[in-house]
Motif scaffolding. Structure first.
Motif, PDB file in Angstrom:
ATOM      1  N   GLU A 193     -23.401 -11.729  20.653  1.00 32.54           N
ATOM      2  CA  GLU A 193     -23.327 -11.437  22.085  1.00 32.54           C
ATOM      3  C   GLU A 193     -24.089 -12.475  22.903  1.00 32.54           C
ATOM      4  O   GLU A 193     -23.794 -12.671  24.083  1.00 32.54           O
ATOM      5  N   HIS A 194     -25.061 -13.130  22.279  1.00 33.57           N
ATOM      6  CA  HIS A 194     -25.809 -14.179  22.980  1.00 33.57           C
ATOM      7  C   HIS A 194     -24.983 -15.454  23.106  1.00 33.57           C
ATOM      8  O   HIS A 194     -24.935 -16.089  24.166  1.00 33.57           O
ATOM      9  N   ALA A 196     -21.565 -15.916  22.639  1.00 38.16           N
ATOM     10  CA  ALA A 196     -20.196 -15.830  23.169  1.00 38.16           C
ATOM     11  C   ALA A 196     -20.076 -16.240  24.634  1.00 38.16           C
ATOM     12  O   ALA A 196     -19.177 -17.013  24.990  1.00 38.16           O
ATOM     13  N   PRO A 197     -20.952 -15.770  25.538  1.00 39.25           N
ATOM     14  CA  PRO A 197     -20.809 -16.162  26.949  1.00 39.25           C
ATOM     15  C   PRO A 197     -21.044 -17.651  27.193  1.00 39.25           C
ATOM     16  O   PRO A 197     -20.655 -18.169  28.241  1.00 39.25           O
ATOM     17  N   GLN A 198     -21.673 -18.341  26.238  1.00 41.83           N
ATOM     18  CA  GLN A 198     -21.950 -19.758  26.410  1.00 41.83           C
ATOM     19  C   GLN A 198     -20.835 -20.647  25.856  1.00 41.83           C
ATOM     20  O   GLN A 198     -20.903 -21.865  25.962  1.00 41.83           O
ATOM     21  N   ARG A 204     -14.371 -19.803  22.150  1.00 44.26           N
ATOM     22  CA  ARG A 204     -14.546 -18.372  21.887  1.00 44.26           C
ATOM     23  C   ARG A 204     -13.393 -17.821  21.055  1.00 44.26           C
ATOM     24  O   ARG A 204     -13.591 -17.019  20.140  1.00 44.26           O
ATOM     25  N   ARG A 270     -26.569  -3.328  23.878  1.00 45.05           N
ATOM     26  CA  ARG A 270     -26.930  -4.733  24.072  1.00 45.05           C
ATOM     27  C   ARG A 270     -28.344  -4.897  24.619  1.00 45.05           C
ATOM     28  O   ARG A 270     -28.829  -6.010  24.773  1.00 45.05           O
ATOM     29  N   SER A 300     -20.999  -9.665  28.231  1.00 46.64           N
ATOM     30  CA  SER A 300     -21.693 -10.935  28.433  1.00 46.64           C
ATOM     31  C   SER A 300     -22.743 -10.927  29.542  1.00 46.64           C
ATOM     32  O   SER A 300     -23.480 -11.899  29.680  1.00 46.64           O
TER      33      SER A 300
END
Length: 309
Positions: A193-194, A196-198, A204, A270, A300
């Motif tokens: 989860e850390h 993926a948004p990056q 992805r 999360r 995210s």
């Protein structure tokens, strides 16, 4: 309150202290013996001023009682002038207590912050200048082999952010999937989860494909899990409401409550704090499409308020 972006690099160091000497060797080319054990130790220097002298993490190399090197690790999201005064104090205190050479490693989210934090600190005494070792994702070498990914999953996480769109992107993302598979489920989900948004949309998708091939849950799987758990609760309540006010109305309300419950469960899993105001707004929403959009964002966001942006 510390954010996840600040805390995750430190969590990686706490979970695997040997990540620190690996970074010193591969990024800064410092001669650190590979056989030296790495130990996480005290993270505060309360002997001086507990309100001011509290570093993020400290790693000792060699035997804990007689270390050969001490490393102060800081996670820094932006440049702060105050750090030019506290960082030298951390190093001096650690050197005094452990009677060994010391280094400062600053982990930053981007190159601009890393450059700002790397400005030499002139202590005033002739020749006494502290030059912080700063690291951003761009400086991390690509992890493209299975053995390294399994041995140092945290390095694979940092590598994926840095090289997601480079010539070895697919190999790096495959290595990340292997690295995540070597972790306990709660840590795997936390790192997933850390990172993926990056990642870009293309990166992805490559990661999610690799996760599926190795039989690991994707972020979509986690979201569906929380949604199903929430819907089960919501539909049960909806049936009770339906008996009194009509089945269609009851089930519709139950679905909305289920979506809201899924969203709150996902945020809770999360570790995203949810204020009373946010909780009330989510619980009061009856628009299923809106709730679906919020659930997708929940995978995210750093704060619950970001759902409504």
């Amino acid at each position: 309150m510390p954010t996840k972006l600040h805390e995750l690099p430190l969590e990686m160091v706490r979970n695997r202290p040997e990540l620190v000497p690996e970074l010193l060797r591969t990024v800064f080319h410092i001669d650190v013996p590979e056989e030296s054990p790495a130990t996480l130790t005290s993270e505060s220097y309360a002997d001086t001023n507990p309100a001011e002298l509290r570093c993020d993490a400290t790693v000792l190399l060699g035997e804990p009682d007689a270390p050969t090197l001490g490393v102060v690790v800081e996670s820094q999201l932006r440049v702060k002038e105050a750090k030019s005064y506290s960082w030298p104090a951390y190093l001096a205190s650690l050197r005094l207590r452990r009677k060994c050479p010391v280094l400062l490693l600053v982990i930053c989210p981007d190159q601009a912050t890393a450059r700002g934090c790397a400005v030499p600190i002139d202590m005033g005494h002739p020749g006494w200048v502290l030059k912080p070792l700063t690291l951003s994702p761009e400086g991390v070498p690509p992890v493209a082999d299975e053995a390294t990914a399994r041995r140092l999953p945290e390095l694979a996480v940092l590598s994926a952010v840095a090289h997601q769109d480079g010539p070895c992107a697919e190999t790096v993302l495959n290595s990340l999937a292997i690295a995540l598979g070597a972790l306990p489920e709660d840590t795997r989900q936390l790192y997933h989860e850390h990172v993926a948004p990056q990642l870009s949309e293309v990166a992805r998708k490559l990661l999610e494909e690799s996760m599926r091939k190795t039989g690991l849950p994707t972020l979509e799987d986690y979201a569906n899990k929380y949604k199903a758990e929430g819907e089960a609760v919501g539909l049960a309540k909806g049936e009770a409401i339906g008996q009194a006010k009509g089945e269609a109305t009851g089930v519709a309300k139950g679905e909305a409550k289920g979506e809201a419950k899924a969203l709150l469960l996902m945020l809770g899993a999360r570790g995203v704090p949810v204020s009373d105001g946010v909780r009330e707004r989510i619980s009061a929403c009856k628009d299923l499409d809106q709730l679906e959009r919020w659930i997708l964002r929940a995978a995210s966001v750093e704060t619950a308020e970001e759902l409504f942006d």
